[in-house]
Design a protein around this motif. Structure first.
Motif, PDB file in Angstrom:
ATOM      1  N   ALA A 295       0.830  -1.209   0.000  1.00  0.00           N
ATOM      2  CA  ALA A 295       0.000   0.000   0.000  1.00  0.00           C
ATOM      3  C   ALA A 295       0.861   1.254   0.000  1.00  0.00           C
ATOM      4  CB  ALA A 295      -0.925  -0.016   1.216  1.00  0.00           C
ATOM      5  N   ASP A 296       1.975   1.208   0.722  1.00  0.00           N
ATOM      6  CA  ASP A 296       2.891   2.344   0.783  1.00  0.00           C
ATOM      7  C   ASP A 296       3.431   2.679  -0.608  1.00  0.00           C
ATOM      8  OD1 ASP A 296       4.949   4.162   1.228  1.00  0.00           O
ATOM      9  OD2 ASP A 296       5.727   3.144   2.994  1.00  0.00           O
ATOM     10  N   MET A 297       3.880   1.658  -1.321  1.00  0.00           N
ATOM     11  CA  MET A 297       4.423   1.882  -2.664  1.00  0.00           C
ATOM     12  C   MET A 297       3.338   2.286  -3.654  1.00  0.00           C
ATOM     13  SD  MET A 297       7.410  -0.986  -3.156  1.00  0.00           S
ATOM     14  CE  MET A 297       6.861  -2.154  -1.941  1.00  0.00           C
ATOM     15  N   ALA A 298       2.211   1.617  -3.599  1.00  0.00           N
ATOM     16  CA  ALA A 298       1.121   1.919  -4.531  1.00  0.00           C
ATOM     17  C   ALA A 298       0.673   3.372  -4.416  1.00  0.00           C
ATOM     18  CB  ALA A 298      -0.051   0.982  -4.279  1.00  0.00           C
ATOM     19  N   ALA A 299       0.722   3.906  -3.206  1.00  0.00           N
ATOM     20  CA  ALA A 299       0.263   5.277  -2.971  1.00  0.00           C
ATOM     21  C   ALA A 299       1.127   6.321  -3.681  1.00  0.00           C
ATOM     22  CB  ALA A 299       0.239   5.563  -1.472  1.00  0.00           C
ATOM     23  N   GLN A 300       2.340   5.935  -4.085  1.00  0.00           N
ATOM     24  CA  GLN A 300       3.248   6.885  -4.744  1.00  0.00           C
ATOM     25  C   GLN A 300       3.038   6.967  -6.258  1.00  0.00           C
ATOM     26  OE1 GLN A 300       7.415   6.344  -3.420  1.00  0.00           O
ATOM     27  NE2 GLN A 300       6.589   4.879  -1.936  1.00  0.00           N
ATOM     28  N   PHE A 301       2.255   6.039  -6.802  1.00  0.00           N
ATOM     29  CA  PHE A 301       2.162   5.950  -8.252  1.00  0.00           C
ATOM     30  C   PHE A 301       1.472   7.149  -8.889  1.00  0.00           C
ATOM     31  CE2 PHE A 301      -0.171   4.641 -12.105  1.00  0.00           C
ATOM     32  CZ  PHE A 301       0.914   4.318 -12.913  1.00  0.00           C
ATOM     33  N   ALA A 302       0.411   7.630  -8.303  1.00  0.00           N
ATOM     34  CA  ALA A 302      -0.352   8.727  -8.911  1.00  0.00           C
ATOM     35  C   ALA A 302       0.528   9.960  -9.118  1.00  0.00           C
ATOM     36  CB  ALA A 302      -1.561   9.070  -8.048  1.00  0.00           C
ATOM     37  N   ALA A 303       1.331  10.286  -8.109  1.00  0.00           N
ATOM     38  CA  ALA A 303       2.192  11.462  -8.224  1.00  0.00           C
ATOM     39  C   ALA A 303       3.247  11.237  -9.300  1.00  0.00           C
ATOM     40  CB  ALA A 303       2.857  11.751  -6.884  1.00  0.00           C
ATOM     41  N   TYR A 304       3.799  10.031  -9.350  1.00  0.00           N
ATOM     42  CA  TYR A 304       4.791   9.743 -10.376  1.00  0.00           C
ATOM     43  C   TYR A 304       4.191   9.850 -11.778  1.00  0.00           C
ATOM     44  CZ  TYR A 304       7.439   7.050 -13.737  1.00  0.00           C
ATOM     45  OH  TYR A 304       8.082   6.654 -14.879  1.00  0.00           O
ATOM     46  N   GLU A 305       3.042   9.241 -11.969  1.00  0.00           N
ATOM     47  CA  GLU A 305       2.425   9.255 -13.303  1.00  0.00           C
ATOM     48  C   GLU A 305       2.123  10.676 -13.753  1.00  0.00           C
ATOM     49  OE1 GLU A 305       1.325   7.506 -16.808  1.00  0.00           O
ATOM     50  OE2 GLU A 305       2.145   6.456 -15.066  1.00  0.00           O
ATOM     51  N   LYS A 306       1.737  11.504 -12.827  1.00  0.00           N
ATOM     52  CA  LYS A 306       1.419  12.899 -13.161  1.00  0.00           C
ATOM     53  C   LYS A 306       2.656  13.626 -13.679  1.00  0.00           C
ATOM     54  CE  LYS A 306      -0.703  17.082 -11.246  1.00  0.00           C
ATOM     55  NZ  LYS A 306      -1.312  17.713 -10.024  1.00  0.00           N
ATOM     56  N   THR A 307       3.823  13.305 -13.128  1.00  0.00           N
ATOM     57  CA  THR A 307       5.044  14.005 -13.551  1.00  0.00           C
ATOM     58  C   THR A 307       5.394  13.729 -15.005  1.00  0.00           C
ATOM     59  OG1 THR A 307       6.574  12.207 -12.914  1.00  0.00           O
ATOM     60  CG2 THR A 307       5.990  13.829 -11.215  1.00  0.00           C
ATOM     61  N   LEU A 308       4.915  12.633 -15.570  1.00  0.00           N
ATOM     62  CA  LEU A 308       5.267  12.272 -16.939  1.00  0.00           C
ATOM     63  C   LEU A 308       4.550  13.145 -17.963  1.00  0.00           C
ATOM     64  CD1 LEU A 308       5.260   8.367 -16.664  1.00  0.00           C
ATOM     65  CD2 LEU A 308       7.210   9.917 -16.530  1.00  0.00           C
ATOM     66  N   GLY A 309       3.376  13.637 -17.617  1.00  0.00           N
ATOM     67  CA  GLY A 309       2.643  14.520 -18.523  1.00  0.00           C
ATOM     68  C   GLY A 309       2.272  13.870 -19.842  1.00  0.00           C
ATOM     69  N   LEU A 310       1.906  12.597 -19.814  1.00  0.00           N
ATOM     70  CA  LEU A 310       1.615  11.858 -21.036  1.00  0.00           C
ATOM     71  C   LEU A 310       0.139  11.962 -21.431  1.00  0.00           C
ATOM     72  CD1 LEU A 310       3.677   8.649 -20.239  1.00  0.00           C
ATOM     73  CD2 LEU A 310       4.367  10.593 -21.656  1.00  0.00           C
ATOM     74  N   ARG A 311      -0.106  11.693 -22.708  1.00  0.00           N
ATOM     75  CA  ARG A 311      -1.477  11.699 -23.221  1.00  0.00           C
ATOM     76  C   ARG A 311      -1.745  10.436 -24.030  1.00  0.00           C
ATOM     77  NH1 ARG A 311      -4.291  16.514 -22.901  1.00  0.00           N
ATOM     78  NH2 ARG A 311      -3.069  18.337 -22.223  1.00  0.00           N
ATOM     79  N   ASN A 312      -3.004  10.055 -24.063  1.00  0.00           N
ATOM     80  CA  ASN A 312      -3.446   8.933 -24.886  1.00  0.00           C
ATOM     81  C   ASN A 312      -3.644   9.404 -26.324  1.00  0.00           C
ATOM     82  OD1 ASN A 312      -3.649   6.612 -23.120  1.00  0.00           O
ATOM     83  ND2 ASN A 312      -5.278   7.725 -22.056  1.00  0.00           N
ATOM     84  N   PRO A 313      -3.799   8.473 -27.267  1.00  0.00           N
ATOM     85  CA  PRO A 313      -3.981   8.869 -28.669  1.00  0.00           C
ATOM     86  C   PRO A 313      -5.153   9.817 -28.914  1.00  0.00           C
ATOM     87  CG  PRO A 313      -3.459   6.546 -28.536  1.00  0.00           C
ATOM     88  CD  PRO A 313      -3.661   7.009 -27.129  1.00  0.00           C
ATOM     89  N   ASP A 314      -6.179   9.741 -28.077  1.00  0.00           N
ATOM     90  CA  ASP A 314      -7.332  10.627 -28.256  1.00  0.00           C
ATOM     91  C   ASP A 314      -7.113  12.006 -27.632  1.00  0.00           C
ATOM     92  OD1 ASP A 314      -7.522  10.135 -25.542  1.00  0.00           O
ATOM     93  OD2 ASP A 314      -9.477   9.144 -25.630  1.00  0.00           O
ATOM     94  N   GLY A 315      -5.938  12.242 -27.078  1.00  0.00           N
ATOM     95  CA  GLY A 315      -5.622  13.534 -26.481  1.00  0.00           C
ATOM     96  C   GLY A 315      -5.892  13.632 -25.003  1.00  0.00           C
ATOM     97  N   SER A 316      -6.557  12.643 -24.434  1.00  0.00           N
ATOM     98  CA  SER A 316      -6.860  12.670 -22.996  1.00  0.00           C
ATOM     99  C   SER A 316      -5.592  12.451 -22.187  1.00  0.00           C
ATOM    100  CB  SER A 316      -7.883  11.588 -22.646  1.00  0.00           C
ATOM    101  OG  SER A 316      -7.364  10.294 -22.914  1.00  0.00           O
ATOM    102  N   ARG A 317      -5.537  13.018 -20.996  1.00  0.00           N
ATOM    103  CA  ARG A 317      -4.360  12.873 -20.146  1.00  0.00           C
ATOM    104  C   ARG A 317      -4.271  11.449 -19.586  1.00  0.00           C
ATOM    105  NH1 ARG A 317      -1.699  17.449 -19.207  1.00  0.00           N
ATOM    106  NH2 ARG A 317      -2.748  19.453 -19.552  1.00  0.00           N
ATOM    107  N   LEU A 318      -3.047  10.924 -19.563  1.00  0.00           N
ATOM    108  CA  LEU A 318      -2.802   9.610 -18.978  1.00  0.00           C
ATOM    109  C   LEU A 318      -2.364   9.823 -17.538  1.00  0.00           C
ATOM    110  CD1 LEU A 318      -2.634   6.563 -19.304  1.00  0.00           C
ATOM    111  CD2 LEU A 318      -0.279   6.847 -20.111  1.00  0.00           C
TER     112      LEU A 318
END
Length: 556
Positions: A295-318
């Motif tokens: 749970a401790d590690m899983a809780a860090q994923f959202a912040a990490y993913e946000k730093t990447l600033g990626l988008r899906n093919p339809d333009g939506s934020r990943l």
């Protein structure tokens, strides 16, 4: 670092077309003394014969070419496989920094032929030089990437590299990151240095790898010509580094053919725990012995993913909020691609059974997660929670942590990637914040317990190198930067692969899609495939042929 001896090669008669080749040097590049020592000898080959699709093919084998001037001397006894023990290596001078070059007869004297550059370091383990092409062997171009490459007239190269587990003659561990990347780049530079003397084109290098090899292929493809590797290349005597430490050759590649890449290791544990805890998969399947840590590690994923600033093919934020929906869509696309590829392909109906064979044993699993319309051959729905439970059941989940487990909770026997990091004098060093802060093995030199420093305090010191090591093997840190990213990418990750989180390959794909240097990107979750590679040889080779045709004449 020890100097080693001459190339281990076998001589043979030299045909006029090869004997007349230009001196060993890159086009337009004036060789310096060290580069002169790395000259390719076109006369040193053995001719072997193999069968491809039942037809004989003569192949010139240039055996164990040492691609660096200062190879690291290895110990004769190297650690064995998962069962323990040890392995004796005959070429201690350069067996981990050499390559076998195989030239099919259709490529004799052809400097336009693509170069199929195979890296073989599964699990990020050190890769002793191997020979995928063996005299008298038979290959099918429909199932063997070796056979398909030879049939297509490609120069096939097996590239050895240092990496984790390697023991040097002096007892040190010289395979620490970024050694594997350094060696792969050095091999590319050798090919560029000798481009006019060797069959094949160094401008058409296609790097193939699976698992750790897929990760090595990915970082090699992402970090082309980055100056950050120059000190490491200088140390091993790579081609194209002048007396002033300046690079005079390129190490970018034409294409990457990567399967289930075990990459982004610095964030792989948090991605893994997020994927298998966000819908309680570990609990559902009874595989959550370290629930608090997970749970401790899983809780860090959202912040990490946000730093990447990626988008899906339809333009939506990943983001973490959209990742499960993204994975679901990729699985649906995988199933529909599979169904439409062949009328004989079927997927069991809800309540039916999947037959999964692993380790020679076939087991049945109830399909409770994907509903397919057999008439339209489309996916009606996917229950993502049950899908993840299926993935975690047909192959047991990894430990917590999944990738940096050595030294954590007293674990000293884990075969995770922890020993890829640290100084060559240390067996291992924790390379993630969680594992560093939770290391409880006294005297291993790693963690808060031995250093008195938290991860943030430790990595804030200028003398710390482990964070640099993590960076230098992570393609995500180079894609979209000043590095010369390969223009062509073919990435596959099996829908049954539980070895690394699906988020890792999804992120890699989305980052590549945003890089303007990338011209052709073919990414998919491969239907019903486990952690494996080269299971789609005709499709992959057709993609290679297409991007080669599209690129045109490499000599133009």
């Amino acid at each position: 670092m020890a100097l080693a001896g001459s190339l281990v090669l076998t001589s043979a008669a030299v045909p006029a077309t090869v004997a007349a080749a230009a001196p060993a040097q890159s086009r337009g590049h004036a060789a310096d003394p060290q580069d002169a020592a790395l000259a390719f000898d076109a006369s040193r080959y053995t001719t072997i014969t193999v069968a491809v699709d039942g037809r004989p093919v003569n192949v010139r084998w240039y055996k164990e070419i040492c691609y660096v001037a200062n190879p690291v001397a290895a110990a004769a006894q190297q650690p064995g496989g998962p069962g323990g023990g040890s392995t004796t290596v005959p070429n201690t001078a350069c067996g981990y920094q050499s390559m076998n070059v195989f030239v099919p007869e259709s490529a004799f004297g052809d400097q336009r032929a693509p170069v199929y550059f195979a890296v073989n370091n599964s699990g990020w383990m050190a890769s002793y030089v191997r020979a995928s092409v063996t005299a008298g062997a038979s290959y099918s171009s429909a199932t063997s990437n070796v056979g398909a490459a030879l049939k297509a007239g490609y120069v096939f190269i097996d590239v050895a590299s240092r990496s984790r587990g390697l023991v040097a003659a002096d007892g040190s561990f010289p395979g620490k990151a970024p050694a594997a990347v350094t060696d792969a780049k050095a091999a590319v530079r050798y090919l560029r240095l000798n481009d006019t003397a060797m069959p094949g084109s160094a401008e058409r290098i296609v790097v193939n790898g699976t698992s750790g090899g897929g990760a090595l292929a990915s970082i090699l493809g992402a970090s082309g010509n980055s100056g950050e590797y120059t000190p490491y290349l200088t140390a091993v005597g790579a081609a194209g580094i002048d007396a002033k430490g300046r690079s005079t050759l390129r190490d970018d590649v034409f294409a990457v053919n990567a399967y289930c890449p075990i990459t982004d290791l610095g964030n792989a544990d948090i991605a893994y725990e997020w994927l298998y805890n966000v819908l309680n998969t570990r609990d559902t399947t009874g595989q959550n012995p370290s629930a608090e840590a997970a749970a401790d590690m899983a809780a860090q994923f959202a912040a990490y993913e946000k730093t990447l600033g990626l988008r899906n093919p339809d333009g939506s934020r990943l983001t973490a909020a959209t990742m499960l929906d993204t994975i679901e869509k990729e699985v649906a696309r995988s199933a529909e691609t599979y169904l439409k590829a062949d009328p004989a392909h079927t997927i069991p109906p809800l309540g039916g059974t999947f037959q999964v064979t692993a380790g020679g044993t076939t087991k049945s699993y109830v399909n409770d997660w994907i509903d397919v319309d057999t008439a339209t051959r489309t996916v009606r729905s996917i229950d993502i929670a049950r899908y993840l439970a299926f993935v975690a059941t047909q192959a047991a989940l990894k430990t917590t942590p999944a990738f940096d487990a050595v030294g954590v909770y007293g674990n000293t026997t884990s075969r995770t990637e922890t020993n890829l990091f640290g100084p060559p004098t240390a067996t291992y060093l924790n390379y993630t914040e969680f594992s560093w802060n939770h290391n409880d093995v006294p005297g291993d030199g790693s963690g808060l317990d031995d250093t008195g420093l938290t991860w943030k305090q430790y990595t804030a010191r200028k003398s710390t190198t482990v964070d640099d090591q993590v960076h230098l093997i992570n393609p995500m840190d180079f894609i979209g930067t000043g590095a010369d990213t390969a223009p062509n990418w073919y990435v596959r990750h099996g829908t049954r692969d539980r070895d690394t989180a699906f988020t890792v390959s999804v992120n890699l794909d989305r980052a590549l899609a945003a890089d303007r240097e990338v011209e052709d990107l073919d990414y998919q979750l491969a239907w019903n495939q486990p952690h494996a590679g080269n299971y789609d040889v005709p499709e992959a080779m057709a993609w290679i042929a297409r991007v080669v045709r599209k690129a045109g004449d490499p000599l133009a």
